[in-house]
Design a protein around this motif. Structure first.
Motif, PDB file in Angstrom:
ATOM      1  N   ILE A   1       0.840  -1.204   0.000  1.00 40.35           N
ATOM      2  CA  ILE A   1       0.000   0.000   0.000  1.00 40.35           C
ATOM      3  C   ILE A   1       0.871   1.248   0.000  1.00 40.35           C
ATOM      4  O   ILE A   1       1.859   1.332   0.736  1.00 40.35           O
ATOM      5  N   ASP A   2       0.508   2.218  -0.823  1.00 42.78           N
ATOM      6  CA  ASP A   2       1.206   3.496  -0.850  1.00 42.78           C
ATOM      7  C   ASP A   2       1.191   4.116   0.554  1.00 42.78           C
ATOM      8  O   ASP A   2       0.129   4.177   1.179  1.00 42.78           O
ATOM      9  N   PRO A   3       2.332   4.567   1.072  1.00 47.94           N
ATOM     10  CA  PRO A   3       2.393   5.089   2.453  1.00 47.94           C
ATOM     11  C   PRO A   3       1.422   6.231   2.728  1.00 47.94           C
ATOM     12  O   PRO A   3       0.855   6.310   3.822  1.00 47.94           O
ATOM     13  N   ASP A   4       1.203   7.107   1.757  1.00 52.25           N
ATOM     14  CA  ASP A   4       0.291   8.231   1.973  1.00 52.25           C
ATOM     15  C   ASP A   4      -1.162   7.757   2.031  1.00 52.25           C
ATOM     16  O   ASP A   4      -1.956   8.259   2.838  1.00 52.25           O
ATOM     17  N   ILE A   5      -1.503   6.798   1.192  1.00 49.85           N
ATOM     18  CA  ILE A   5      -2.855   6.239   1.238  1.00 49.85           C
ATOM     19  C   ILE A   5      -3.058   5.484   2.555  1.00 49.85           C
ATOM     20  O   ILE A   5      -4.113   5.590   3.199  1.00 49.85           O
ATOM     21  N   LEU A   6      -2.031   4.729   2.980  1.00 46.50           N
ATOM     22  CA  LEU A   6      -2.129   4.013   4.260  1.00 46.50           C
ATOM     23  C   LEU A   6      -2.305   5.004   5.405  1.00 46.50           C
ATOM     24  O   LEU A   6      -3.079   4.762   6.340  1.00 46.50           O
ATOM     25  N   SER A   7      -1.601   6.120   5.325  1.00 48.79           N
ATOM     26  CA  SER A   7      -1.722   7.155   6.360  1.00 48.79           C
ATOM     27  C   SER A   7      -3.156   7.660   6.455  1.00 48.79           C
ATOM     28  O   SER A   7      -3.722   7.800   7.550  1.00 48.79           O
ATOM     29  N   LEU A   8      -3.778   7.912   5.305  1.00 43.33           N
ATOM     30  CA  LEU A   8      -5.160   8.394   5.298  1.00 43.33           C
ATOM     31  C   LEU A   8      -6.134   7.292   5.703  1.00 43.33           C
ATOM     32  O   LEU A   8      -7.137   7.555   6.376  1.00 43.33           O
ATOM     33  N   GLN A   9      -5.843   6.060   5.306  1.00 45.15           N
ATOM     34  CA  GLN A   9      -6.678   4.935   5.743  1.00 45.15           C
ATOM     35  C   GLN A   9      -6.697   4.844   7.268  1.00 45.15           C
ATOM     36  O   GLN A   9      -7.747   4.644   7.890  1.00 45.15           O
TER      37      GLN A   9
ATOM     38  N   ASN B   1     -10.865  -1.641  -0.319  1.00 44.35           N
ATOM     39  CA  ASN B   1     -10.955  -1.262  -1.734  1.00 44.35           C
ATOM     40  C   ASN B   1      -9.616  -0.679  -2.194  1.00 44.35           C
ATOM     41  O   ASN B   1      -9.248   0.429  -1.831  1.00 44.35           O
ATOM     42  N   LYS B   2      -8.903  -1.423  -3.016  1.00 48.31           N
ATOM     43  CA  LYS B   2      -7.584  -0.991  -3.474  1.00 48.31           C
ATOM     44  C   LYS B   2      -7.635  -0.060  -4.683  1.00 48.31           C
ATOM     45  O   LYS B   2      -6.590   0.366  -5.184  1.00 48.31           O
ATOM     46  N   GLU B   3      -8.838   0.253  -5.134  1.00 50.57           N
ATOM     47  CA  GLU B   3      -8.985   1.120  -6.304  1.00 50.57           C
ATOM     48  C   GLU B   3      -9.066   2.601  -5.935  1.00 50.57           C
ATOM     49  O   GLU B   3      -8.996   3.466  -6.807  1.00 50.57           O
ATOM     50  N   LEU B   4      -9.232   2.916  -4.656  1.00 49.06           N
ATOM     51  CA  LEU B   4      -9.402   4.306  -4.240  1.00 49.06           C
ATOM     52  C   LEU B   4      -8.075   5.048  -4.257  1.00 49.06           C
ATOM     53  O   LEU B   4      -7.043   4.515  -3.859  1.00 49.06           O
ATOM     54  N   GLY B   5      -8.112   6.297  -4.722  1.00 48.92           N
ATOM     55  CA  GLY B   5      -6.906   7.113  -4.789  1.00 48.92           C
ATOM     56  C   GLY B   5      -6.823   8.089  -3.625  1.00 48.92           C
ATOM     57  O   GLY B   5      -7.697   8.135  -2.745  1.00 48.92           O
ATOM     58  N   LEU B   6      -5.780   8.930  -3.663  1.00 50.95           N
ATOM     59  CA  LEU B   6      -5.513   9.854  -2.563  1.00 50.95           C
ATOM     60  C   LEU B   6      -6.693  10.799  -2.319  1.00 50.95           C
ATOM     61  O   LEU B   6      -7.089  11.035  -1.172  1.00 50.95           O
ATOM     62  N   ASN B   7      -7.276  11.337  -3.387  1.00 54.52           N
ATOM     63  CA  ASN B   7      -8.396  12.265  -3.220  1.00 54.52           C
ATOM     64  C   ASN B   7      -9.628  11.576  -2.643  1.00 54.52           C
ATOM     65  O   ASN B   7     -10.398  12.180  -1.891  1.00 54.52           O
ATOM     66  N   ASP B   8      -9.816  10.306  -3.014  1.00 56.92           N
ATOM     67  CA  ASP B   8     -10.936   9.544  -2.446  1.00 56.92           C
ATOM     68  C   ASP B   8     -10.777   9.426  -0.938  1.00 56.92           C
ATOM     69  O   ASP B   8     -11.734   9.596  -0.174  1.00 56.92           O
ATOM     70  N   TRP B   9      -9.559   9.155  -0.511  1.00 59.61           N
ATOM     71  CA  TRP B   9      -9.312   8.984   0.920  1.00 59.61           C
ATOM     72  C   TRP B   9      -9.419  10.302   1.664  1.00 59.61           C
ATOM     73  O   TRP B   9      -9.927  10.351   2.792  1.00 59.61           O
ATOM     74  N   LEU B  10      -8.968  11.371   1.034  1.00 56.71           N
ATOM     75  CA  LEU B  10      -9.143  12.685   1.663  1.00 56.71           C
ATOM     76  C   LEU B  10     -10.625  12.998   1.858  1.00 56.71           C
ATOM     77  O   LEU B  10     -11.042  13.520   2.903  1.00 56.71           O
ATOM     78  N   GLY B  11     -11.429  12.651   0.865  1.00 62.77           N
ATOM     79  CA  GLY B  11     -12.865  12.869   0.966  1.00 62.77           C
ATOM     80  C   GLY B  11     -13.486  12.068   2.098  1.00 62.77           C
ATOM     81  O   GLY B  11     -14.323  12.575   2.854  1.00 62.77           O
ATOM     82  N   LEU B  12     -13.057  10.816   2.249  1.00 64.60           N
ATOM     83  CA  LEU B  12     -13.585   9.979   3.322  1.00 64.60           C
ATOM     84  C   LEU B  12     -13.156  10.485   4.700  1.00 64.60           C
ATOM     85  O   LEU B  12     -13.932  10.445   5.659  1.00 64.60           O
ATOM     86  N   VAL B  13     -11.923  10.971   4.783  1.00 62.45           N
ATOM     87  CA  VAL B  13     -11.432  11.503   6.055  1.00 62.45           C
ATOM     88  C   VAL B  13     -12.249  12.725   6.478  1.00 62.45           C
ATOM     89  O   VAL B  13     -12.634  12.865   7.643  1.00 62.45           O
ATOM     90  N   LEU B  14     -12.524  13.616   5.536  1.00 67.26           N
ATOM     91  CA  LEU B  14     -13.329  14.797   5.861  1.00 67.26           C
ATOM     92  C   LEU B  14     -14.788  14.423   6.134  1.00 67.26           C
ATOM     93  O   LEU B  14     -15.442  15.033   6.995  1.00 67.26           O
TER      94      LEU B  14
END
Length: 542
Positions: free
Chosen positions: A138-146, A186-199
């Motif tokens: 997993i990309d470290p930044d995506i993991l961070s947001l996850q 879901n491994k298809e979600l990108g950085l912006n998707d995760w930012l949206g979920l975090v907010l």
């Protein structure tokens, strides 16, 4: 073992041998496995809602199970094994309902299909494959947001559990918990998707705190300014720590006329301001300070001790026979109270000596919730317009034992006399008993309440912004926050969802935040780490 969900993570990186909180590796592993099981349940819950299938039992269980994995809640491996088993049973029952309704059930993810091993050794082996850092691809930044999302969801679950106990629920909250947990598969979600979920997590937490506020105030009344003695009173005693108002109410009822005085500890302090609780004459005072000092303070308390919700530390031998847990808090070998029957706690309190005499001490004020503050809004507005009040500081959040938290004491001591300090949560115990005087007849230090009462502080800020016809970020208001665990993460995400900027956060930044994610927060929200009280005050006030 790997855990970095709290601020005290070892070396600021993560606990790998034993939790700084006292969590043993088997407990950490079982909590990871429980989250894994909840992710599988969530896949079916999300699909179920698409075809009109909702399972209230699974919804409530999801909150309880998530809450059990918060820092300083459940340390009992036997209890966690039962929760893992129950999660899978509920998952399979929900799967059958979804299939019968024509929904999708053919998921390939392990979380959707895994079967718990039939012994502890097997469960621990399964847990090794599903920990926080178990997937190196997993990309470290995506993991961070996850993980930011996961920890924020845990905070929501804690507040939702409190609210549900008081009869306040919203299906949209349950739906988001499942949405967020399922998204982590879901491994298809990108950085912006995760930012949206975090907010979105912050948005849902605001609703959850609103529910809890409605439960607390609707049941026990709006807090009113109340003086609380810090010196004990002669007589038998019970000390209540944690957060749960219903536990406090039930204990007060059951101890009426028994010659026992009830004391608060930690975040139970604000409960003294609720009219339906303060009406009991034996609800006397506050003992001790924040959660991390309990091992010393509990050892000196001459009565029974009740731990509600999170904040428990390993009980010491000097008081192991006097402490009880209830709700989702569990520690191996400590008696656990169920069904709000506190007879065992009362029996122990009557056996113990209690306080031999009255000890005069300081008093502190609580009860400055939104109703109280907005009830004098005209005075506040006038004082600001007349420049009697220059600035408001919300100095709030969690306390902890890690060095660096003296910053908050020094900051409050150095706040100029024409400024007001609002505070909430257990971070206030760094300065809660200081006499800061008054401005225009208003206390310069106002205790808004528990961590969930961030909702009250937000409502005050919104009301003042409307009164001055400016945005919240244009108010003479600065937020100086301390964090420790996952409820604080959820509150921070709520503030970001509301677009509040220039928050100062400490004593250190989360270990799960990568440099790139931090850069996003700095650019979008101007969030920054605390520096020194003098530097931060100068930057804010000029």
């Amino acid at each position: 073992m790997f855990c970095y969900q709290c601020e005290q993570a070892a070396k600021g990186e993560g606990c790998t041998r034993i939790g700084v909180c006292g969590k043993q590796p088997d407990v950490a592993a079982l909590q990871d496995l429980l989250i894994h099981a909840l992710k599988g349940l969530s896949l079916y819950a999300v699909e179920g809602r698409k075809v009109g299938v909702e399972d209230h039992e699974a919804d409530v269980f999801t909150c309880q199970a998530l809450f059990s994995t918060l820092t300083n809640v459940n340390f009992d491996p036997e209890s966690l094994v039962k929760l893992v088993t129950q999660a899978v049973e509920l998952r399979d029952a929900l799967k059958a309902k979804v299939k019968a309704a024509g929904g999708k059930t053919d998921f390939s993810q392990d979380a959707a299909n895994f079967k718990p091993a039939d012994n502890l050794e097997g469960l621990l082996a399964q847990a090794e494959k599903v920990g926080l850092k178990s997937d190196p691809t997993i990309d470290p930044d995506i993991l961070s947001l996850q993980h930011t999302l996961l920890f924020g969801i845990k905070g929501i679950a804690a507040y939702a559990d409190h609210a549900q106990i008081l009869g306040q629920e919203d299906n949209s909250v349950y739906a988001f918990l499942h949405e967020g947990l399922a998204a982590t598969l879901n491994k298809e979600l990108g950085l912006n998707d995760w930012l949206g979920l975090v907010l979105k997590c912050g948005e849902v937490n605001l609703r959850t705190m609103e529910l809890l506020d409605a439960g607390n105030t609707g049941t026990y009344g709006h807090p009113v300014p109340t003086r609380v003695p810090l010196g004990p009173k002669k007589g038998k005693a019970i000390l209540v720590s944690g957060h749960d108002l219903k536990d406090m109410a039930e204990l007060l009822k059951q101890t009426e006329g028994k010659g026992i005085n009830i004391y608060t500890h930690g975040e139970m302090l604000p409960t003294h301001g609720y009219p339906e609780l303060k009406k009991y004459p034996h609800f006397y005072g506050h003992y001790g300070t924040a959660w991390q000092n309990q091992q010393k303070e509990f050892a000196q308390f001459p009565g029974a001790i009740l731990m509600t919700t999170n904040c428990i530390q390993k009980p010491q031998g000097s008081y192991i026979d006097n402490i009880f847990t209830t709700g989702l808090v569990e520690w191996p070998g400590v008696p656990h109270v169920t069904n709000k029957d506190f007879s065992a706690v009362i029996k122990r309190a009557l056996e113990l000596p209690g306080f031999p005499e009255d000890v005069p001490g300081k008093e502190v004020m609580v009860g400055f919730g939104r109703n109280t503050i907005l009830g004098v809004a005209d005075k506040v507005i006038e004082a600001v317009k007349n420049k009697d009040i220059r600035h408001f500081f919300l100095v709030a959040g969690c306390d902890g034992a890690k060095p660096g938290r003296n910053y908050y004491t020094e900051f409050v001591e150095k706040v100029p006399k024409d400024c007001v300090v609002l505070t909430l949560a257990c971070g206030k115990f760094r300065f809660f008993d200081k006499d800061l005087g008054t401005i225009s007849g208003l206390p310069r230090l106002m205790d808004v309440g528990q961590c969930n009462d961030a909702y009250s502080a937000i409502q005050v800020a919104i009301a003042l912004s409307k009164a001055f016809n400016v945005g919240v970020n244009e108010l003479p208001l600065s937020m100086i926050l301390s964090w420790y665990e996952q409820k604080a993460v959820a509150i921070l995400l709520t503030l970001l969802h509301l677009g509040i900027k220039d928050i100062r956060l400490g004593p250190s930044l989360p270990a799960f935040t990568t440099p790139n994610v931090l850069d996003i927060l700095v650019k979008n929200f101007d969030i920054k780490p605390i520096s020194t009280p003098d530097q931060d005050l100068k930057a804010i006030l000029g």
